[in-house]
Design a protein around this motif. Structure first.
Motif, PDB file in Angstrom:
ATOM      1  N   ARG A 308       0.766  -1.042  -0.210  1.00  0.00           N
ATOM      2  CA  ARG A 308      -0.133  -0.116  -0.022  1.00  0.00           C
ATOM      3  C   ARG A 308       0.656   1.166  -0.026  1.00  0.00           C
ATOM      4  O   ARG A 308       1.753   1.206   0.799  1.00  0.00           O
ATOM      5  N   ALA A 309       0.657   2.183  -0.709  1.00  0.00           N
ATOM      6  CA  ALA A 309       1.163   3.577  -0.740  1.00  0.00           C
ATOM      7  C   ALA A 309       0.946   4.160   0.579  1.00  0.00           C
ATOM      8  O   ALA A 309       2.063   4.647   0.905  1.00  0.00           O
ATOM      9  N   SER A 310       0.028   3.778   1.237  1.00  0.00           N
ATOM     10  CA  SER A 310      -0.185   4.484   2.732  1.00  0.00           C
ATOM     11  C   SER A 310       0.747   4.021   3.456  1.00  0.00           C
ATOM     12  O   SER A 310       1.349   4.655   4.184  1.00  0.00           O
ATOM     13  N   TYR A 311       0.942   2.659   3.564  1.00  0.00           N
ATOM     14  CA  TYR A 311       1.782   2.103   4.422  1.00  0.00           C
ATOM     15  C   TYR A 311       3.323   2.481   4.002  1.00  0.00           C
ATOM     16  O   TYR A 311       4.165   2.892   5.074  1.00  0.00           O
ATOM     17  N   VAL A 312       3.765   2.581   2.633  1.00  0.00           N
ATOM     18  CA  VAL A 312       5.131   3.194   2.353  1.00  0.00           C
ATOM     19  C   VAL A 312       5.205   4.529   3.005  1.00  0.00           C
ATOM     20  O   VAL A 312       6.184   4.645   3.601  1.00  0.00           O
ATOM     21  N   ASN A 313       4.175   5.275   2.945  1.00  0.00           N
ATOM     22  CA  ASN A 313       4.172   6.545   3.289  1.00  0.00           C
ATOM     23  C   ASN A 313       4.564   6.718   5.044  1.00  0.00           C
ATOM     24  O   ASN A 313       5.364   7.389   5.479  1.00  0.00           O
ATOM     25  N   ALA A 314       3.625   5.827   5.484  1.00  0.00           N
ATOM     26  CA  ALA A 314       3.662   5.925   7.102  1.00  0.00           C
ATOM     27  C   ALA A 314       4.819   5.681   7.457  1.00  0.00           C
ATOM     28  O   ALA A 314       5.229   5.958   8.557  1.00  0.00           O
ATOM     29  N   CYS A 315       5.513   4.687   6.861  1.00  0.00           N
ATOM     30  CA  CYS A 315       6.909   4.049   7.468  1.00  0.00           C
ATOM     31  C   CYS A 315       8.169   5.101   6.998  1.00  0.00           C
ATOM     32  O   CYS A 315       8.857   4.887   7.608  1.00  0.00           O
ATOM     33  N   THR A 316       7.892   5.847   5.870  1.00  0.00           N
ATOM     34  CA  THR A 316       9.036   6.357   5.604  1.00  0.00           C
ATOM     35  C   THR A 316       8.920   7.958   5.841  1.00  0.00           C
ATOM     36  O   THR A 316       9.927   8.417   5.826  1.00  0.00           O
ATOM     37  N   GLY A 317       7.883   8.416   6.143  1.00  0.00           N
ATOM     38  CA  GLY A 317       7.677   9.875   6.420  1.00  0.00           C
ATOM     39  C   GLY A 317       7.476  10.668   4.952  1.00  0.00           C
ATOM     40  O   GLY A 317       7.683  11.917   4.954  1.00  0.00           O
ATOM     41  N   GLU A 360       5.636  -6.778   3.134  1.00  0.00           N
ATOM     42  CA  GLU A 360       5.209  -5.518   2.716  1.00  0.00           C
ATOM     43  C   GLU A 360       6.409  -4.448   3.153  1.00  0.00           C
ATOM     44  O   GLU A 360       6.874  -3.491   2.357  1.00  0.00           O
ATOM     45  N   CYS A 361       7.089  -4.648   4.243  1.00  0.00           N
ATOM     46  CA  CYS A 361       8.202  -3.697   4.881  1.00  0.00           C
ATOM     47  C   CYS A 361       9.289  -3.900   3.995  1.00  0.00           C
ATOM     48  O   CYS A 361      10.008  -2.841   3.804  1.00  0.00           O
ATOM     49  N   ASP A 362       9.419  -5.064   3.184  1.00  0.00           N
ATOM     50  CA  ASP A 362      10.746  -5.036   2.237  1.00  0.00           C
ATOM     51  C   ASP A 362      10.622  -4.299   1.225  1.00  0.00           C
ATOM     52  O   ASP A 362      11.646  -3.760   0.581  1.00  0.00           O
ATOM     53  N   ILE A 363       9.324  -4.268   0.829  1.00  0.00           N
ATOM     54  CA  ILE A 363       8.961  -3.447  -0.484  1.00  0.00           C
ATOM     55  C   ILE A 363       9.180  -2.142  -0.224  1.00  0.00           C
ATOM     56  O   ILE A 363       9.667  -1.194  -0.914  1.00  0.00           O
ATOM     57  N   MET A 364       8.572  -1.703   1.118  1.00  0.00           N
ATOM     58  CA  MET A 364       8.588  -0.256   1.606  1.00  0.00           C
ATOM     59  C   MET A 364      10.152   0.127   1.665  1.00  0.00           C
ATOM     60  O   MET A 364      10.514   1.348   1.106  1.00  0.00           O
ATOM     61  N   GLU A 365      11.081  -0.621   2.176  1.00  0.00           N
ATOM     62  CA  GLU A 365      12.362  -0.268   2.046  1.00  0.00           C
ATOM     63  C   GLU A 365      13.068  -0.106   0.622  1.00  0.00           C
ATOM     64  O   GLU A 365      13.576   0.789   0.557  1.00  0.00           O
ATOM     65  N   ASP A 366      12.555  -0.953  -0.341  1.00  0.00           N
ATOM     66  CA  ASP A 366      13.056  -0.664  -1.805  1.00  0.00           C
ATOM     67  C   ASP A 366      12.790   0.566  -2.235  1.00  0.00           C
ATOM     68  O   ASP A 366      13.609   1.478  -2.988  1.00  0.00           O
TER      69      ASP A 366
ATOM     70  N   ALA B 415      10.116   3.222  20.722  1.00  0.00           N
ATOM     71  CA  ALA B 415       8.821   2.534  20.445  1.00  0.00           C
ATOM     72  C   ALA B 415       7.530   3.544  20.355  1.00  0.00           C
ATOM     73  O   ALA B 415       7.410   3.969  21.596  1.00  0.00           O
ATOM     74  N   ASP B 416       7.249   3.710  19.411  1.00  0.00           N
ATOM     75  CA  ASP B 416       5.914   4.706  19.297  1.00  0.00           C
ATOM     76  C   ASP B 416       5.177   4.222  18.157  1.00  0.00           C
ATOM     77  O   ASP B 416       5.375   3.400  17.023  1.00  0.00           O
ATOM     78  N   ARG B 417       3.804   4.674  18.124  1.00  0.00           N
ATOM     79  CA  ARG B 417       2.955   4.711  16.827  1.00  0.00           C
ATOM     80  C   ARG B 417       3.500   5.460  15.740  1.00  0.00           C
ATOM     81  O   ARG B 417       3.786   6.687  16.036  1.00  0.00           O
ATOM     82  N   ASN B 418       3.477   4.975  14.387  1.00  0.00           N
ATOM     83  CA  ASN B 418       3.819   5.758  13.400  1.00  0.00           C
ATOM     84  C   ASN B 418       5.174   6.284  13.230  1.00  0.00           C
ATOM     85  O   ASN B 418       5.086   7.486  12.732  1.00  0.00           O
ATOM     86  N   LEU B 419       6.163   5.742  13.865  1.00  0.00           N
ATOM     87  CA  LEU B 419       7.410   6.418  13.539  1.00  0.00           C
ATOM     88  C   LEU B 419       7.833   6.133  12.368  1.00  0.00           C
ATOM     89  O   LEU B 419       7.358   5.128  11.610  1.00  0.00           O
ATOM     90  N   THR B 420       8.660   6.947  11.629  1.00  0.00           N
ATOM     91  CA  THR B 420       9.014   6.916  10.241  1.00  0.00           C
ATOM     92  C   THR B 420      10.460   6.732  10.195  1.00  0.00           C
ATOM     93  O   THR B 420      11.034   7.086  11.200  1.00  0.00           O
ATOM     94  N   LEU B 421      10.945   6.379   8.922  1.00  0.00           N
ATOM     95  CA  LEU B 421      12.555   6.265   8.622  1.00  0.00           C
ATOM     96  C   LEU B 421      12.754   7.581   8.771  1.00  0.00           C
ATOM     97  O   LEU B 421      14.017   7.718   9.061  1.00  0.00           O
ATOM     98  N   ALA B 422      12.277   8.706   8.301  1.00  0.00           N
ATOM     99  CA  ALA B 422      12.632  10.037   8.491  1.00  0.00           C
ATOM    100  C   ALA B 422      12.932  10.490   9.798  1.00  0.00           C
ATOM    101  O   ALA B 422      13.937  11.261   9.984  1.00  0.00           O
ATOM    102  N   ASP B 423      12.126   9.790  10.832  1.00  0.00           N
ATOM    103  CA  ASP B 423      12.219  10.118  12.169  1.00  0.00           C
ATOM    104  C   ASP B 423      13.502   9.546  12.596  1.00  0.00           C
ATOM    105  O   ASP B 423      14.126  10.226  13.233  1.00  0.00           O
ATOM    106  N   LEU B 424      13.929   8.205  12.190  1.00  0.00           N
ATOM    107  CA  LEU B 424      14.963   7.702  12.755  1.00  0.00           C
ATOM    108  C   LEU B 424      16.179   8.435  12.187  1.00  0.00           C
ATOM    109  O   LEU B 424      17.389   8.624  12.817  1.00  0.00           O
ATOM    110  N   ILE B 425      16.125   8.749  10.840  1.00  0.00           N
ATOM    111  CA  ILE B 425      17.343   9.450  10.316  1.00  0.00           C
ATOM    112  C   ILE B 425      17.367  10.720  11.109  1.00  0.00           C
ATOM    113  O   ILE B 425      18.535  11.207  11.360  1.00  0.00           O
ATOM    114  N   GLY B 426      16.162  11.466  11.269  1.00  0.00           N
ATOM    115  CA  GLY B 426      16.435  12.697  11.775  1.00  0.00           C
ATOM    116  C   GLY B 426      16.896  12.625  13.297  1.00  0.00           C
ATOM    117  O   GLY B 426      17.753  13.450  13.634  1.00  0.00           O
TER     118      GLY B 426
END
Lengths: 629, 532
Positions: A308-317, A360-366, B415-426
């Motif tokens: 899901r794009a929303s998952y990719v966004n939620a995980c990456t910021g 899905e998290c591996d796809i998100m990382e890619d 550990a928190d809800r909705n942490l992002t990779l950008a948060d980790l890098i920041g």
């Protein structure tokens, strides 16, 4: 992490572009690879000096889960796609003109279950090797044997000149004395039994013999004329060996688990299918299993999954649309399309070359890699929490500070030591219930986890002979005891210990260190016959073979009584007094070290030592975290 | 004697205002002027101690040094002064011509000794003092002038020879004399001249304060170039000073310290719970210390164990899993933890207890960290946490200058809800900035328990290149979801070694000089404080 050596000029040719070392280093870094070395300068220097030189190589470190990147073919393919110079290839099974009925077959005997149960194979037709691609083909097999194959234990590969063989093939298991063939690079036929002796002295092959040696039957692959292809996982036959001129290649793979079997056969076949007249085509083989069922090998079909794009966004910021994510994934060789029924969902095809994708998290990382980790927005987690040190750390720091203020030097010996140092050298006998023992140390220095801090302190004194006397050193750190009541069968205990070394033994000096520590912890000194005091510590003469007779004492601590708020009658008081004594716990000892102990540690001066546990003094904090197991 | 010599110098100066040549002085208790070098050294001592009495910059005396070259006799030379030269002794031993039987060489040796006979015989011949007769020697002159003895006598008393350098050189060659450097001095009154040898004070004392003599006393000049007195006192170990500094960074950023007091872990907690595959090379005997006693852990909570083994073997929680055979034996093997992440996994398991609907053992509050649920309002039991630890880990590695079998791992977990990779890098940027590392970049990497995984590289200005300083990532759903964490909870983790920044801080190349019993105590005593 494997390091792959690739021919620089060949790689530039494959990428259709030349890079400076810095540019290439940057490109690899973004993709998650590391340029270890560029041998160009070395080669140029050798040529200048008139020495023989190889072609310039790039040494590239690749992640341990990317089996598709352990050869130049894979690295070039991935980077070309990443640079958007190529589309991800579609690997295809190419059936013979007559279709499935004309497939070559491999029959698996039920006997192989006893030794190496799983089999896969693939055929590459009309291959054209160059000396360098041939070398790469051999090298890829070796890399896979070492990495995912865990030194051929889990998976091994054999490759053959198909034109020297005649299908159908058989994968069997036979007693070693019944197997006889001419192995690769030999000129005489040997039985498998003999081979096990012959290869005993072979530096390379001797490492693999143990995998099948004790099995009553050995795995063996035959063609229809009973010619041996290979005896996995040890050796191929001389008869079917491949050469630079081989055009049709038969690949056999044997393994102990299906997942790794599939990964390996797919990687070898997909990587080298690019040299087929029709690139990226693989001819399958029909495998007839012992139960009569068949399967087509290899299975190079893509795995269909969703992200899901929303998952990719939620995980990456990030804030990407599904289409944008799809473009990013394409650069990582993952084809995807937006789901017709859900604009947030991407239907992703995971090619056979990417078995590292589980979730899905591996796809998100890619997607994040393709976007660029270093280009992500600068954010900071909003998580608001209260800081809190551990009670035992605070306590340990108090002792460390106070003892350093008292003029002592903190040292940091190792936690692992030899059995002798922990027991015999201290005149102690190992009762088998105390110390945790290591099964596979590389050196005698690491046989046990220490149960006392003294060996480390004494070794430190031994190594500091030239330091002016007196030597005053201490350590507060963990020791480990066996503890069968716990899940991990052991427990750490934090100890504090100090050793004084001078021309006179100085019992009173380490005694003073004990008094000082207790004073700072507000533990009162009580008489060793005092049964009335509610809490405190005292020392009492004792005998311990680590110490000089008459110069050793045990330290006792009487913790404060649990508060129950009731007043006590006289009789209860009497009972309580008795209880005090029972409550007293041994927390450590001190004394003048026995001259034999000093001799064991090669120390020429008298020493006094003090050691006690800090655990009972841990304060019950307003805790936010506990130290309880 | 020293006092009286100083007084003599001052008195002489007082009378003559200058001492042109200190060789003219008569040292008290001696009967001749101080011409010898030994005497001049004694005088130099007296001059220096007078000079050191200077108050501020005004000296009592001033002196100039003159260098001389003089000669002294060797033991052989002294013997000649006493007994005559070898040739004179040979001549004296022989009978005059016609007055008795000549001495044969053997007889001569017997009489004057081998050495004298050998050297003296030739020189006496050359001087025309002796002659050959029959098989022996006789005197052929009745008197001789033993010039060598005369010259050496002169040298003994004056240190030189009127006759000049040519003869001196010859005597040196014959090893009868040696050259000696000497000094003598010219002494003048200084601007602060006085004949009083009363010593200036070196320090202010309690007696001076009570008696008030400090007002009239003169004080010796203080040598500001010398170092002060060395302090006594203890010292903390440099590695643990860096540990303190890093621990403070965590505390400043609101992290709670995790208990890590279990060096012994099971394969389950060290690897399986983290979704490290059972066939991973890190689990090899080559890399990990396994225990022979005790050997096997007690089983973990069975439901959790089942969830973990299933996600490995068959997948689940949206993952395909490793689809490789699961071994309970591998899972229950005891080992020395290879990373503190084993402890973090256990803490995360505790943190998610409420999410699993389990009751905590009476200390539920501790998991709150002063924070409340950050979800959509319905409390699923999750509370955010920031945790850290710095403790020892063990690797069965071959030891070299940068690797020991044990080292300290610094580890942080958010550990928190909705942490992002950008948060980790920041977050990493801020964390490393607090360690004084400004320039960092992040490389995608592989780690079995984090996805994404990043290696952190810092630009090292001294090495002029990027060096790896740590690892980080977001824990995999395959690790978190079997623990019971809700799907929107994400956990950042990162780690670095404590030894690496410490070695860089103290410019140490060999880890054995930092950790272990071979570390020098003196080095610990002198290692500077740490401020990142």
């Amino acid at each position: 992490m494997p390091t792959i050596s690739v021919d620089k000029a060949d790689l530039w040719e494959r990428l259709g572009q030349e890079f400076s070392t810095e540019e290439f280093d940057q490109l690899l870094f973004e993709y998650g690879l590391e340029l270890d070395e560029d041998t160009t300068a070395e080669v140029e220097a050798a040529i200048k000096a008139g020495l023989p030189a190889e072609r310039p190589q790039l040494k590239i470190e690749v992640p341990a889960n990317r089996y598709d990147l352990v050869c130049i073919e894979g690295i070039a393919r991935a980077l070309r796609i990443f640079l958007q110079k190529a589309e991800p290839p579609r690997y295809r099974l190419a059936y013979p003109p007559g279709g499935e009925s004309e497939l070559l077959t491999m029959t698996i005997s039920p006997e192989v279950k006893k030794v190496r149960p799983l089999f896969a194979c693939a055929i590459l037709r009309n291959v054209k090797f160059t000396p360098r691609s041939y070398a790469s083909f051999i090298d890829l097999q070796d890399k896979l044997h070492q990495n995912i194959g865990r030194r051929r234990q889990l998976v091994s590969i054999g490759t053959h000149d198909l034109d020297t063989l005649k299908a159908p093939f058989r994968y069997e298991a036979q007693p070693p004395k019944d197997i006889k063939f001419v192995p690769l690079n030999k000129d005489k036929a040997c039985t498998a039994e003999e081979l096990m002796t012959v290869y005993e002295s072979d530096k390379h092959l001797s490492r693999y013999l143990h995998i099948i040696r004790d099995s009553p039957v050995y795995p063996i692959i035959y063609d229809s004329m009973d010619r041996v292809l290979s005896m996995p996982p040890i050796i191929n036959s001389e008869h079917s060996k491949i050469t630079l001129n081989t055009r049709n290649i038969f690949i056999d793979v044997t393994a102990t688990d299906q997942t790794k079997l599939d990964i390996v056969v797919n990687i070898v076949a997909t990587m080298f299918s690019e040299y087929c007249d029709e690139p990226y085509t693989i001819e399958p083989v029909k495998i007839i299993l012992p139960d009569g069922s068949t399967r087509i090998s290899p299975d190079i079909s893509e795995r269909h999954t969703a992200a899901r794009a929303s998952y990719v966004n939620a995980c990456t910021g990030l804030d990407l649309t599904a289409n944008e994510v799809s473009t990013l994934l394409q650069r990582m060789a993952l084809r995807s399309a937006v789901s017709p029924s859900n604009p947030d969902q991407l239907l992703v095809e995971i090619p056979a070359t990417r078995p590292d994708i589980f979730h899905e998290c591996d796809i998100m990382e890619d997607a994040a890699i393709a976007y660029g980790f270093n280009k992500l927005p600068h954010k900071f987690p909003a998580t608001s929490t209260v800081a809190q040190p551990l009670a035992i750390s605070k306590l340990s720091d108090i002792i460390r500070q106070e003892w350093a203020l008292a003029g002592w030097v903190e040292v940091l010996p190792l936690i692992l030591c030899s059995h002798e140092e922990n027991f015999e050298f201290l005149n102690h006998v190992d009762d088998g219930k105390t110390a945790v023992k290591i099964a596979n140390p590389k050196s005698l220095e690491f046989q046990v986890v220490r149960t006392t801090l003294l060996p480390g302190l004494l070794k430190t004194i031994r190594e500091n002979r030239s330091h002016p006397l007196p030597i005053k050193i201490f350590e507060t750190s963990d020791v480990v005891f066996k503890d069968t009541s716990r899940e991990r069968q052991a427990r750490n205990e934090q100890h504090a210990a100090a050793v004084w070394c001078n021309k006179t033994a100085g019992f009173e000096v380490v005694h003073g260190m004990l008094n000082r520590a207790m004073k700072m912890l507000e533990i009162p000194l009580i008489g060793n016959t005092d049964q009335k005091a509610e809490t405190g510590y005292y020392i009492k003469e004792s005998s311990d073979s680590i110490y000089f007779p008459g110069r050793a004492a045990t330290i006792y601590y009487r913790p404060p009584p649990a508060k129950d708020g009731k007043t006590l009658t006289g009789i209860e008081q009497g009972i309580k007094t008795t209880l005090h004594v029972q409550r007293d716990m041994e927390i450590g000892n001190l004394g003048i070290l026995h001259p034999t102990v000093l001799a064991n540690f090669e120390i020429g001066y008298p020493c006094s030592a003090l050691e006690f546990t800090l655990e009972p003094f841990k304060k019950k904090m307003n805790k936010i975290w506990t130290n309880d197991d | 004697m020293a006092e009286s010599l100083q007084q003599l110098i001052l008195n002489t100066l007082d009378a003559q205002s200058t001492i042109e040549d200190t060789r003219s002085l008569m040292i008290p208790g001696q009967s001749a002027p101080a011409v010898s070098q030994e005497d001049q050294i004694t005088i130099l001592g007296a001059l220096n101690s007078l000079l050191s009495r200077e108050v501020r910059v005004d000296p009592m005396i001033i002196y100039e040094t003159h260098d001389t070259l003089s000669h002294a006799l060797t033991p052989e030379g002294s013997q000649i002064v006493e007994l005559g030269s070898h040739e004179a002794r040979v001549w004296a031993a022989l009978p005059a011509k016609g007055e008795g039987s000549p001495l044969t060489p053997v007889q001569l040796k017997k009489q004057v000794g081998d050495e004298t006979a050998k050297v003296g015989q030739g020189r006496a011949f050359k001087n025309g003092w002796i002659g050959k007769e029959a098989d022996g020697f006789v005197k052929i002159v009745l008197t001789i002038q033993d010039a060598t003895q005369v010259d050496l006598r002169e040298i003994a008393s004056t240190g030189t020879l009127e006759a000049g350098e040519k003869v001196l050189a010859d005597l040196r060659k014959r090893k009868l004399i040696v050259q000696r450097k000497g000094q003598w001095f010219t002494v003048k009154k200084g601007s602060n001249f006085s004949t009083s040898t009363a010593k200036p004070e070196t320090d202010l004392t309690v007696d001076m304060l009570t008696s008030g003599t400090w007002k009239a006393s003169t004080f010796k000049k203080y040598n500001f170039d010398a170092e002060g007195a060395p302090t006594t006192g203890g010292a903390l170990h440099p590695l643990l000073k860096v540990r303190e500094e890093i621990r403070n960074i965590f505390l400043e950023m609101g992290f709670a310290e995790m208990p890590t007091s279990s060096f012994v872990e099971s394969g389950f907690w060290c690897f399986d719970a983290l979704f490290v595959p059972q066939q991973h090379p890190a689990r090899d005997l080559q890399d990990t210390f396994y225990l022979s006693d005790p050997k096997e852990a007690l089983p973990p909570e069975p439901e959790y164990y089942k969830r973990v083994s299933t996600v490995h073997e068959h997948g689940g929680f949206g993952s395909t899993g490793y689809r490789a055979p699961w071994s309970h034996e591998e899972s229950s093997k005891l080992l020395l933890r290879t990373h503190t992440t084993a402890s973090s996994a256990h803490m995360l398991y505790k943190l998610s207890a409420k999410c699993r609907g389990e009751k905590l053992e009476g200390d539920a509050e501790e998991f709150a960290h002063g924070s409340s649920t950050t979800g959509d309002g319905s409390d699923d039991g999750f509370r955010p946490a920031k945790l850290f630890s710095i403790d020892r880990v063990f690797r069965n590695e071959t030891m070299d200058a940068t690797h020991l079998a044990e080292f300290h791992q610094v580890e942080g977990v958010v550990a928190d809800r909705n942490l992002t990779l950008a948060d980790l890098i920041g977050f990493m940027r801020v964390f490393f900035k607090k360690m004084g590392i400004e320039k960092v970049r992040f490389k995608p990497a592989y780690n079995p328990y984090t996805e994404p995984s990043l290696e952190i590289f810092a630009f090292h200005p001294m090495l002029d290149r990027w060096v790896e300083v740590g690892n980080s990532g977001m824990f995999r759903p395959e690790m978190l979801e079997p623990m019971g964490f809700p799907k929107d909870v994400r956990v950042h983790g990162w780690g670095l070694s404590l030894e690496r920044p410490t070695m860089i801080r103290y410019g140490i190349n060999n880890i054995r000089t930092l950790v272990g019993h071979k570390v020098s105590i003196e080095g610990i005593e002198n290692s500077p404080a740490v401020m990142f």
